[in-house]
Scaffold this motif. Structure first.
Motif, PDB file in Angstrom:
ATOM      1  N   PHE A   3       0.825  -1.214   0.000  1.00 39.17           N
ATOM      2  CA  PHE A   3       0.000   0.000   0.000  1.00 39.17           C
ATOM      3  C   PHE A   3       0.855   1.257   0.000  1.00 39.17           C
ATOM      4  O   PHE A   3       0.646   2.171  -0.798  1.00 39.17           O
ATOM      5  CB  PHE A   3      -0.928  -0.019   1.215  1.00 39.17           C
ATOM      6  N   VAL A  35       0.780   1.126  -4.162  1.00 41.19           N
ATOM      7  CA  VAL A  35      -0.597   1.555  -4.419  1.00 41.19           C
ATOM      8  C   VAL A  35      -0.774   3.042  -4.156  1.00 41.19           C
ATOM      9  O   VAL A  35      -1.332   3.774  -4.986  1.00 41.19           O
ATOM     10  CB  VAL A  35      -1.585   0.735  -3.561  1.00 41.19           C
ATOM     11  N   SER A  83      -8.884   0.116  10.123  1.00 42.22           N
ATOM     12  CA  SER A  83      -8.171  -0.452   8.977  1.00 42.22           C
ATOM     13  C   SER A  83      -7.170  -1.510   9.431  1.00 42.22           C
ATOM     14  O   SER A  83      -6.968  -2.517   8.743  1.00 42.22           O
ATOM     15  CB  SER A  83      -7.457   0.652   8.196  1.00 42.22           C
ATOM     16  N   ARG A 134      -6.168  -7.420  -4.362  1.00 39.19           N
ATOM     17  CA  ARG A 134      -7.458  -6.729  -4.266  1.00 39.19           C
ATOM     18  C   ARG A 134      -7.934  -6.569  -2.829  1.00 39.19           C
ATOM     19  O   ARG A 134      -8.775  -5.713  -2.533  1.00 39.19           O
ATOM     20  CB  ARG A 134      -8.514  -7.472  -5.091  1.00 39.19           C
ATOM     21  N   TYR A 135      -7.399  -7.383  -1.897  1.00 42.90           N
ATOM     22  CA  TYR A 135      -7.799  -7.266  -0.501  1.00 42.90           C
ATOM     23  C   TYR A 135      -7.294  -5.966   0.122  1.00 42.90           C
ATOM     24  O   TYR A 135      -7.767  -5.570   1.194  1.00 42.90           O
ATOM     25  CB  TYR A 135      -7.279  -8.448   0.321  1.00 42.90           C
ATOM     26  N   SER A 160      -7.943  -3.131  -0.764  1.00 41.82           N
ATOM     27  CA  SER A 160      -9.062  -2.184  -0.710  1.00 41.82           C
ATOM     28  C   SER A 160      -9.896  -2.362   0.551  1.00 41.82           C
ATOM     29  O   SER A 160     -10.599  -1.437   0.968  1.00 41.82           O
ATOM     30  CB  SER A 160      -9.959  -2.343  -1.946  1.00 41.82           C
ATOM     31  N   ASP A 161      -9.821  -3.536   1.191  1.00 41.25           N
ATOM     32  CA  ASP A 161     -10.601  -3.766   2.413  1.00 41.25           C
ATOM     33  C   ASP A 161     -10.216  -2.784   3.512  1.00 41.25           C
ATOM     34  O   ASP A 161     -11.083  -2.282   4.244  1.00 41.25           O
ATOM     35  CB  ASP A 161     -10.392  -5.198   2.916  1.00 41.25           C
ATOM     36  N   ALA A 220      -7.681  -0.192   2.916  1.00 40.23           N
ATOM     37  CA  ALA A 220      -7.148   1.057   2.380  1.00 40.23           C
ATOM     38  C   ALA A 220      -8.207   2.151   2.300  1.00 40.23           C
ATOM     39  O   ALA A 220      -7.901   3.333   2.501  1.00 40.23           O
ATOM     40  CB  ALA A 220      -6.544   0.818   0.998  1.00 40.23           C
ATOM     41  N   VAL A 221      -9.447   1.781   2.007  1.00 43.57           N
ATOM     42  CA  VAL A 221     -10.507   2.785   1.884  1.00 43.57           C
ATOM     43  C   VAL A 221     -10.686   3.538   3.198  1.00 43.57           C
ATOM     44  O   VAL A 221     -10.789   4.774   3.221  1.00 43.57           O
ATOM     45  CB  VAL A 221     -11.831   2.114   1.459  1.00 43.57           C
ATOM     46  N   GLU A 266       0.608   2.459 -11.376  1.00 43.47           N
ATOM     47  CA  GLU A 266      -0.653   1.741 -11.531  1.00 43.47           C
ATOM     48  C   GLU A 266      -1.022   1.572 -13.006  1.00 43.47           C
ATOM     49  O   GLU A 266      -1.592   0.556 -13.410  1.00 43.47           O
ATOM     50  CB  GLU A 266      -1.773   2.483 -10.786  1.00 43.47           C
TER      51      GLU A 266
END
Length: 254
Positions: A98, A102, A154, A170-171, A173-174, A176-177, A222
């Motif tokens: 992250f 990311v 988080s 993709r996890y 985003s769980d 990071a949002v 990205e």
């Protein structure tokens, strides 16, 4: 407060109306209101009986947060990273962590202790036209509370993903949002709308310049990561008519 009672109820009510029936449904299916069926999925391992060493959760958490990106000398210039020593965990291709791939601009989150400092916390007060001290204290407490609750929430999501699901890009985003809420609060606190001295104005410009560069680097990384052949949903596999024209732009570097 009395004035905010009904708006608060109206915010909470939709969650109650949705989750109470869902939890009743879970009890009927799995015997527990908190079992949403995640352990009964068709996946790469038996989630209903899998047991992973708890100490390895920290390794997975490191990959989620700080795994460096892998750079290569040919298109698309980024590649999947290596994650050795965790063969008993379900692992999917990683593009980077992250903070290191990311959203490298999110590193400003480590300025949160500076935001908490009372001696240096004049910044929030400068963001308010009304210099009333009580409003300043209220704003400061709200900011600190929101940063703290975002980081804690988080972190719990990160631990749950690491322990129950292993690693998947993709996890991120769980957690990071929610974490981005804290990042944005730190950003706006450290870049006040008004500055009291020329020195602070210069510091603000330098700060904004660094953030701009980090956001730009994240965008570029990205973009090229879309063309990785080892990632899920690679453009080479899904829409090759988009992959090859972009690849041709960089043939001179091969």
């Amino acid at each position: 407060s009395r004035r905010g009672f009904w708006p608060t109820v109206m915010v909470i009510l939709p969650f109650v109306l949705v989750f109470v029936p869902l939890m009743m449904y879970n009890v009927a299916r799995f015997g527990s209101p908190l079992n949403f069926g995640n352990k009964y999925q068709l996946t790469v391992f038996d989630a209903n009986t899998a047991q992973f060493p708890h100490s390895s959760v920290f390794s997975i958490a490191f990959y989620y947060l700080f795994q460096p990106m892998s750079l290569i000398g040919i298109f698309p210039f980024v590649s999947s990273t290596q994650m050795p020593g965790l063969l008993y965990f379900p692992l999917e291709p990683s593009e980077g962590g992250f903070f290191t791939f990311v959203a490298p601009f999110a590193i400003i989150l480590f300025l949160a202790p500076w935001v908490y400092s009372k001696k240096r916390h004049f910044i929030i007060k400068n963001n308010f036209r009304d210099n009333n001290n009580s409003k300043y204290l209220t704003a400061r407490h709200i900011v600190i509370f929101m940063i703290s609750i975002s980081c804690v929430s988080s972190f719990l999501a990160l631990l749950a993903d690491s322990l129950l699901g292993g690693f998947s890009q993709r996890y991120i985003s769980d957690f990071a949002v929610v974490l981005m809420v804290a990042v944005l609060l730190v950003f706006f606190t450290c870049s006040p709308a008004k500055t009291s001295t020329p020195e602070l104005e210069q510091s603000k410009k330098l700060f904004m310049g660094i953030i701009f560069i980090l956001v730009l680097l994240a965008f570029i990384a990205e973009f090229f990561a879309l063309f990785m052949t080892s990632r899920y949903g690679s453009l080479l596999t899904d829409v090759p008519w988009h992959y090859f024209p972009v690849q041709s732009w960089f043939l001179f570097m091969s």
